[in-house]
Write an enzyme that holds these catalytic residues in place. Structure first.
Site, mmCIF file in Angstrom:
data_model
loop_
_atom_site.group_PDB
_atom_site.id
_atom_site.type_symbol
_atom_site.label_atom_id
_atom_site.label_comp_id
_atom_site.label_asym_id
_atom_site.label_seq_id
_atom_site.Cartn_x
_atom_site.Cartn_y
_atom_site.Cartn_z
ATOM 1 N N ARG A 103 1.000 -1.200 -0.161
ATOM 2 C CA ARG A 103 0.084 0.174 -0.013
ATOM 3 C C ARG A 103 0.856 1.209 0.014
ATOM 4 O O ARG A 103 1.776 1.448 0.944
ATOM 5 C CB ARG A 103 -0.959 -0.027 1.177
ATOM 6 N N HIS A 130 -7.391 1.030 -6.518
ATOM 7 C CA HIS A 130 -7.532 0.068 -5.272
ATOM 8 C C HIS A 130 -8.289 -1.378 -5.611
ATOM 9 O O HIS A 130 -9.298 -1.723 -5.417
ATOM 10 C CB HIS A 130 -8.428 0.915 -4.272
ATOM 11 N N GLN A 133 -9.870 -3.925 -3.183
ATOM 12 C CA GLN A 133 -11.226 -3.330 -2.755
ATOM 13 C C GLN A 133 -12.430 -3.653 -3.963
ATOM 14 O O GLN A 133 -13.638 -4.112 -3.475
ATOM 15 C CB GLN A 133 -11.410 -1.827 -2.405
ATOM 16 N N ASP A 221 -16.894 7.491 -1.655
ATOM 17 C CA ASP A 221 -15.996 7.540 -0.976
ATOM 18 C C ASP A 221 -15.454 8.641 -0.304
ATOM 19 O O ASP A 221 -16.120 9.935 -0.682
ATOM 20 C CB ASP A 221 -14.662 6.975 -1.675
ATOM 21 N N CYS A 261 -16.181 2.022 0.752
ATOM 22 C CA CYS A 261 -15.155 1.044 0.759
ATOM 23 C C CYS A 261 -14.622 1.130 2.547
ATOM 24 O O CYS A 261 -14.061 0.198 3.030
ATOM 25 C CB CYS A 261 -13.872 1.340 0.063
ATOM 26 N N ARG A 289 -13.577 -8.451 1.454
ATOM 27 C CA ARG A 289 -12.070 -8.333 1.201
ATOM 28 C C ARG A 289 -11.472 -9.475 1.814
ATOM 29 O O ARG A 289 -10.607 -9.929 0.903
ATOM 30 C CB ARG A 289 -11.808 -7.280 2.207
HETATM 31 N N1 NVA Z 1 -10.011 6.916 -1.143
HETATM 32 C C1 NVA Z 1 -9.442 6.501 -0.008
HETATM 33 C C2 NVA Z 1 -9.571 5.158 0.144
HETATM 34 C C3 NVA Z 1 -9.507 4.479 1.559
HETATM 35 C C4 NVA Z 1 -9.670 2.996 1.655
HETATM 36 C C5 NVA Z 1 -8.011 6.978 0.340
HETATM 37 O O1 NVA Z 1 -6.954 6.701 -0.761
HETATM 38 O O2 NVA Z 1 -7.838 7.294 1.350
HETATM 39 N N1 CP Z 2 -11.253 -0.040 2.532
HETATM 40 C C1 CP Z 2 -9.984 -0.061 2.957
HETATM 41 O O1 CP Z 2 -8.881 -0.259 2.143
HETATM 42 O O2 CP Z 2 -9.686 -0.062 4.220
HETATM 43 P P1 CP Z 2 -8.138 0.204 5.106
HETATM 44 O O3 CP Z 2 -7.763 1.484 4.638
HETATM 45 O O4 CP Z 2 -8.727 0.061 6.534
HETATM 46 O O5 CP Z 2 -7.376 -0.896 4.804
#
Ligand code: NVA
Ligand code: CP
Length: 304
Positions: A103, A130, A133, A221, A261, A289
């Site tokens: 990540r 993502h 997800q 989101d 998500c 997930r």
């Molecule tokens: N769009 C959000 C998704 C988190 C799972 C982010 O990138 O922070």
């Molecule tokens: N939806 C998602 O990826 O959650 P986290 O940021 O908690 O991993």
């Protein structure tokens, strides 16, 4: 499957193959049918340059359930955080582990990890996309609606990593996709260029009520993603009025699903009453997930 870097690398049938295996693994887990032989003795290294609850826990639990082991590597603790390159990290981790989940910020880092490593690489979120997800999201929709092809997906909000992956994933499996964002917050041009190939099956608009019309599933989101925190106030202004609330939901089909998500910001991008009405399907999405990622892990790592 060698890696999961982004959904654009997969065909529709490959996505369906992942979902089919995810359904099977979910069934096995619910019915006590052991599947801990599948990744017995394998190790997954998980690099985190951003926070995570769901991704971290579902990958770690998933590896354990498949008979393997996962280790969480915060970039604060490994030399990557002190300037050791992605290339060097890929080379060294490949000598120890059987797969890497990452990540991070730049999509190019994930692609580079796959290029210089010799083990499967799985994208656990970048600024661009993502994919894990959205596999869980598609699994949840199919589970509840019995199909994907022909359904209308609507995404309301910021044209971020979720929007990019949802529009590609939805179109790949035969859905109609409508994305509504405020001007200046559209999805990434690369994702939009892919969507253009689907003609009328894809629409991008700044009219959220038009996008939500007759939708089978509505997604939203956060307005401020990880790394954009400095823009929070400016974004709150740009997204004023963009909340997914009762008025917006009433444009969709009566049996519309709502997906997020998570984490969600109540009464910002989503009204709490609407969230609570759809809470079961949103937490099914979070649960999935685990099952979808186990399918990805098996397809990438089994037999390697
Ligand atoms: N769009 C959000 C998704 C988190 C799972 C982010 O990138 O922070
Ligand atoms: N939806 C998602 O990826 O959650 P986290 O940021 O908690 O991993």
């Amino acid at each position: 499957m060698n890696h999961l870097l982004k959904l654009s690398d997969l065909t529709g049938p490959q996505i369906i193959q992942i979902l089919d295996l995810a359904d099977q693994l979910k069934y096995e887990k619910k019915h006590g049918i052991a599947h801990d032989h599948r990744l017995k003795g394998k190790t997954l290294g998980m690099i985190f340059e951003k926070s995570s609850t769901r991704t971290r826990v579902s990958f770690e639990a998933g590896m354990f359930q498949l008979g393997g082991h996962a280790l969480s590597l915060s970039s604060r603790d490994i030399q990557l955080g002190r300037g050791e390159s992605i290339k060097a990290t890929a080379r060294v981790l490949s000598r120890y582990v059987d797969g890497i989940m990452i990540r991070t910020f730049a999509q190019s880092d994930v692609e580079q990890l796959a290029r210089f490593g010799s083990v499967p690489v799985i994208n656990g979120l970048t600024d661009y996309c993502h994919p894990c997800q959205v596999l869980a999201d598609l699994m949840t929709i199919r589970e509840r609606k019995g199909k994907l092809e022909g359904l209308k997906m609507c995404y309301i909000g910021d044209g971020n990593n979720m929007a990019n992956s949802l529009l590609v994933g939805g179109l790949r499996v035969g859905m109609t996709v409508a994305v509504a964002t405020p001007d200046g917050y559209q999805p990434d041009p690369q994702a939009l260029a892919e969507a253009a190939a689907y003609g009328e099956k894809f629409t991008l608009t700044n009219d959220r009520f038009a996008a939500a019309k007759d939708a089978d599933v509505i997604f939203t989101d956060v307005w401020t993603s990880m790394r954009q925190e400095a823009e929070t106030a400016q974004r709150a202004k740009a997204f004023a009025g963009w909340q997914v609330n009762r008025e917006l939901m009433s444009c969709a089909k009566p049996d519309v699903m709502l997906q997020h998500c998570l984490p969600a910001h109540m009464d910002e991008e989503i009204a709490e009453d609407v969230f609570e009405e759809h809470v079961d399907e949103i937490y099914d999405e979070a649960e999935n997930r685990l099952h979808a990622q186990k399918a990805v892990l098996v397809l990438c790592m089994e037999g390697k």
